[in-house]
Design a protein around this motif. Structure first.
Motif, short mmCIF file in Angstrom:
data_model
loop_
_atom_site.label_atom_id
_atom_site.label_comp_id
_atom_site.label_asym_id
_atom_site.label_seq_id
_atom_site.Cartn_x
_atom_site.Cartn_y
_atom_site.Cartn_z
N THR A 135 -20.23 -35.47 17.47
CA THR A 135 -21.09 -36.58 17.86
C THR A 135 -21.77 -36.30 19.20
N GLY B 211 -24.58 -38.59 22.09
CA GLY B 211 -25.31 -39.83 22.30
C GLY B 211 -25.59 -40.11 23.76
N MET C 54 -25.34 -45.51 22.20
CA MET C 54 -25.37 -45.14 20.80
C MET C 54 -24.96 -43.68 20.66
N GLN C 55 -24.42 -43.33 19.49
CA GLN C 55 -24.08 -41.95 19.19
C GLN C 55 -24.39 -41.67 17.72
N ILE C 56 -24.76 -40.44 17.44
CA ILE C 56 -24.93 -39.99 16.06
C ILE C 56 -23.99 -38.82 15.83
N PHE D 158 -23.67 -38.46 7.42
CA PHE D 158 -23.91 -38.67 8.85
C PHE D 158 -23.10 -39.86 9.33
N ASP D 159 -22.92 -39.92 10.65
CA ASP D 159 -22.32 -41.07 11.32
C ASP D 159 -23.33 -41.63 12.31
N ALA D 160 -23.27 -42.93 12.55
CA ALA D 160 -24.07 -43.56 13.59
C ALA D 160 -23.28 -44.73 14.17
N SER D 161 -23.31 -44.86 15.47
CA SER D 161 -22.58 -45.96 16.10
C SER D 161 -23.40 -46.54 17.25
#
Length: 344
Positions: A238, A240, A260-262, A287-290
């Protein structure tokens, strides 16, 4: 003696220098703990299930905890460790929606999640802005039980079996055997294409009619016994950007933070009790996104409280090994927590 005095003076100067540096740039390390409410959603989609497309989905909630801390290494660098876990999950209902048929099946579910985030943190401007990069481990474990079919299950089975070449092959054999009055189907029906082995269902019971063959090859949710457990673990890299007013000023007053993080997954492992193997894949697609945002109050440099809203979205594409597969799936979680920070 002179050497001893010199060493003592140098030691004192080093100590005073460190104290002065600490006074000028005090450590910003802290720990935190929080509890709150998590609201999660999980769905699976498959475009070709016996020629049909479906989507299963359920929403759930529960009590959760979060904890961790930040350690400052020098004025520009540090690292943080954050954990999240479900404490008390709630039971919910899952629906299975097939295109053109609507909901054909329901079941009850219970989901728990655990996550571990480890980030390196870089402060480029010393004004609260930060760049984060690291890894995120996520584990989602849930159970399915109390399966029930709807009024649409028969129509779906007709469509699925129409495209099932093995079913149609066996159906021709069964119909031909039963049509011959000299045969006794109660003693079993031989598969003439398979060395006359008797045709049986997945539990080894003899199939003696076309109706029994249809029941054996079609979906029958009510015959699902026990509980199906699934456990999925993944690791993602990750990166961000974020802002935390605490790193700009530790004076009493309003504290707020956002970021935010991807992420890109690098490993995935899934175990389902319906299967006899564990599915694993390196560099799976997805994918991840937060996102996170919070506001609170800093009572002093040593203690503060903040209300946080965290959102996580994780998507993993279909993985398969032989006839065993995990459909494309999406997991989202929106967490609202109250967190206490301390730096002693």
């Amino acid at each position: 003696m002179h050497r001893l005095i010199t060493f003592t003076l140098l030691s004192a100067l080093v100590s005073l220098s460190c104290f002065a540096q600490e006074t000028e740039e005090p450590s910003l390390s802290y720990s935190f703990f929080g509890v709150g409410q998590e609201n999660s959603s999980y769905s699976e989609t498959l475009k070709n299930f016996g020629g049909q497309a479906f989507k299963s989905q359920f929403d759930t909630s529960g009590l959760m905890q979060t904890s961790g801390g930040f350690t400052q290494v020098d004025p520009e660098w540090g690292f943080e460790i954050i954990t999240n876990s479900t404490l008390l999950p709630k039971e919910s209902k899952e629906t299975w929606d097939f295109t053109g048929f609507g909901v054909v099946q329901t079941d009850n579910t219970s989901l728990s999640q655990n996550a571990l985030t480890i980030n390196g943190v870089y402060f480029p401007f010393k004004d609260g802005q930060k760049i984060q990069f690291g890894m995120r481990y996520q584990n989602i474990a849930f159970s399915r039980f109390n399966f029930k079919g709807t009024d649409q299950i028969d129509a779906l089975n007709d469509a699925l079996l129409a495209n099932d070449t093995e079913y149609n092959r066996l159906l021709n054999i069964v119909n031909s055997f039963v049509a011959d009055t000299n045969n006794d189907p109660d003693n079993g029906i031989p598969d003439t294409d398979n060395a006359n082995a008797l045709i049986v269902d997945e539990d080894g019971r003899l199939i003696t009619s076309a109706a029994e063959l249809k029941a054996a090859r079609g979906l029958d949710p009510e015959t699902q016994q026990g509980v199906i457990f699934e456990d999925a673990s993944s690791i993602a890299f990750t990166a961000g950007y974020g802002y935390d007013s605490y790193f700009e000023s530790q004076e009493p007053g309003l504290r707020w933070r956002a970021g935010m993080q991807i992420g890109l997954p690098i490993y995935l492992s899934v175990l389902n009790t319906n299967n006899n193997i564990t599915l694993t894949e390196t560099l799976p697609s997805g994918f991840d996104a937060s996102l996170y945002v919070g506001a609170g109050y800093q009572f002093s440099k040593e203690i503060g409280v903040i209300a946080m809203l965290d959102y996580v979205h994780a998507q993993r594409d279909k993985i398969q090994a032989g006839n065993v597969y995990l459909p494309t799936n999406e997991f989202t979680s929106t967490n609202v927590t109250t967190q206490v920070y301390w730096a002693f």
